[in-house]
Design an enzyme around this catalytic site. Structure first.
Site, mmCIF file in Angstrom:
data_model
loop_
_atom_site.group_PDB
_atom_site.id
_atom_site.type_symbol
_atom_site.label_atom_id
_atom_site.label_comp_id
_atom_site.label_asym_id
_atom_site.label_seq_id
_atom_site.Cartn_x
_atom_site.Cartn_y
_atom_site.Cartn_z
ATOM 1 C CE LYS A 157 -1.864 2.765 2.937
ATOM 2 N NZ LYS A 157 -1.849 4.006 2.100
ATOM 3 C CD GLU A 233 12.022 4.151 9.244
ATOM 4 O OE1 GLU A 233 11.746 5.187 9.919
ATOM 5 O OE2 GLU A 233 12.165 4.150 8.028
ATOM 6 C CB CYS A 269 12.259 9.073 9.659
ATOM 7 S SG CYS A 269 10.481 8.931 9.403
ATOM 8 C CD GLU A 368 9.464 12.723 12.636
ATOM 9 O OE1 GLU A 368 10.330 12.231 11.896
ATOM 10 O OE2 GLU A 368 8.438 12.104 12.981
#
Length: 466
Positions: A157, A233, A269, A368
């Site tokens: 996906k 992750e 990331c 973040e």
């Protein structure tokens, strides 16, 4: 129902793709299960699967310019970044795992007389992967390679914003001779398509790259369904630790920090968004970083000279600008950037931003941001640097800049991260694993032979003389 694929550069609609429903996910999983049990892929010798995967890599290389354009348009990535980094990396991943097809091995431990024991690594059967939008094909290849080489049938996906390069590769897989149903792309969104994959009992393993919040939801869905193996992750808040001797590294220091912070407009990331600098060189490093950030070329991602393109959408741009404004209100100084730049109508382009003098309690130091924002802080001792580096919930990547072997080893040992690079910005090549600690993830590693652990399960065979 369809989903519009929108170009972040100018807001234009590039394509529409279907939103795969929960019922359609169930049907795809059932079809993949039948393909797996037929043996048309899993029943091949590893070398035969490898040959098909190598053909796929060759076709991707043939269509590299097409794939680079699709990722650049869908994600707003500078075309040069896609052409020179992402797509060659994706092709390398497929080739590397193909060549590792016959390296999967079990063991035959020593046991009692009259007993033969051995282990094998076997595919799950039907597996799934949910991808992020920032590295559409590069992240797909990290999952396609080991999952298919191990003999699984994979339902992939892509992010709803960036599906087109993965859809193109699925057609190339058929051209390469990989049987239909071995690699299936289910376009859609997270709440519908992603949630259905996480909950489907036919799927034996699922790998996810994306936000921590979504990772938690996937774990909950796995627990409620068939306890499928989940590997995650997720986010990051990567520190750079710059020791007093680092200025002797020259341009490599400033160039490396700048690249890690602002590659893909900071939507990464592993973006080195926290720069921790020894107090003796703090001011000089800030001045040099500000100059380097201000020199980056912001522009249309279709232009070869562009280094920083748009952020993915309006919501992201607004969130980033609010975080910057809040930090400045609390006393931070934007020594570079801190503003929106007009480039193309309806695109959201943010200048690479460096904040100095940030309030130690400001959430921007621990949250973040996922945008082109870097903070710079001073430290006095190595121990203080380690404590500052670890003062976040994430642990994906870190970088250390020093010429001292003692400092390098101590920092690499003390920093809580899955990867620590020294004297460079690097996640390592395909031979080494990549994965997170803490709330950056768990459950397996991408890249290297360790990646097969996500996609295979160990079977023990015990043969005993009657």
């Amino acid at each position: 129902m369809d989903i519009d694929v929108v170009n972040p550069a100018d807001g234009s609609v590039l394509a529409t793709v279907p939103l795969t429903s929960a019922a359609q996910v169930a049907s795809l999983a059932a079809d993949a299960g039948r393909v797996f049990r037929s043996g048309v892929w899993a029943g091949l010798a590893p070398r035969e699967r490898a040959a098909a995967m190598l053909r796929l890599a060759g076709l991707m290389e043939r269509d590299a310019d097409v794939l680079a354009r699709l990722d650049s348009e869908d994600a707003g990535k500078p075309i040069t970044e896609a052409r020179e980094g992402d797509i060659p990396g994706a092709i390398e991943s497929i080739r590397w795992f193909a060549e590792a097809a016959d390296k999967l091995a079990g063991a035959a431990p020593s046991t009692a007389p009259g007993v033969l024991a051995y282990t094998t690594r076997e595919p799950f059967g039907v597996v799934a992967a949910i991808l992020p939008w920032n590295y559409p094909l590069a992240m797909a290849a990290w999952k396609i390679g080991p999952a298919l080489v191990a003999g699984n049938c994979l339902i992939l996906k892509p992010a709803d914003a960036t599906p087109r390069s993965v859809l193109h590769v699925a057609t190339l897989a058929l051209e390469a001779g990989i049987p239909a149903g071995v690699l299936t792309v289910a376009t859609g969104d997270g709440p519908t398509t992603g949630a259905a994959l996480a909950a489907d009992p036919r799927i034996g393993a699922l790998s996810f790259t994306g936000s921590t919040a979504t990772g938690r939801a996937i774990l909950e869905a796995s627990a409620r369904s068939n306890l499928k193996r989940v590997s995650l992750e997720m986010g990051g808040k990567a520190p750079h630790v710059v020791m007093p001797d680092a200025l002797a590294l020259g341009d490599a220091l400033i160039d490396g920090i700048t690249e890690e912070a602002f590659l893909t407009a900071g939507q990464n990331c592993t973006a080195g968004s926290r720069v921790l600098v020894h107090e003796s060189i703090h001011d000089e490093v800030v001045v040099r970083l500000a100059a380097a950030a201000s020199a980056l070329v912001i522009g249309d991602p279709a232009n070869a000279e562009t280094q920083v393109g748009p952020v993915i959408d309006d919501a992201a741009a607004d969130r980033i600008l609010v975080a910057i404004a809040s930090a400045v209100e609390r006393g931070a100084v934007a020594v570079a950037g801190g503003r929106e730049v007009p480039v193309l109508p309806r695109g959201r382009y943010l200048a690479p931003t460096i904040l100095a003098g940030v309030d130690p309690a400001d959430p921007i130091l621990t949250t973040e941001i996922f945008g082109p924002v870097m903070t710079v802080q001073a430290f006095a001792t190595r121990e203080e640097a380690i404590a500052m580096a670890n003062a976040v919930d994430y642990g994906l990547h870190a970088a250390v800049w020093t010429q001292s072997l003692d400092d390098a080893l101590a920092l690499a040992r003390g920093i809580e991260a899955g990867t620590v690079s020294v004297g460079a910005y690097s996640e390592g090549d395909m031979t080494v694993p990549f994965g997170g600690w803490k709330q950056s993830g768990f459950g397996g590693a991408e890249k290297s032979l360790a990646a097969f652990d996500q996609w295979t399960r160990v079977k023990t065979v015990w043969i005993q003389r009657p």
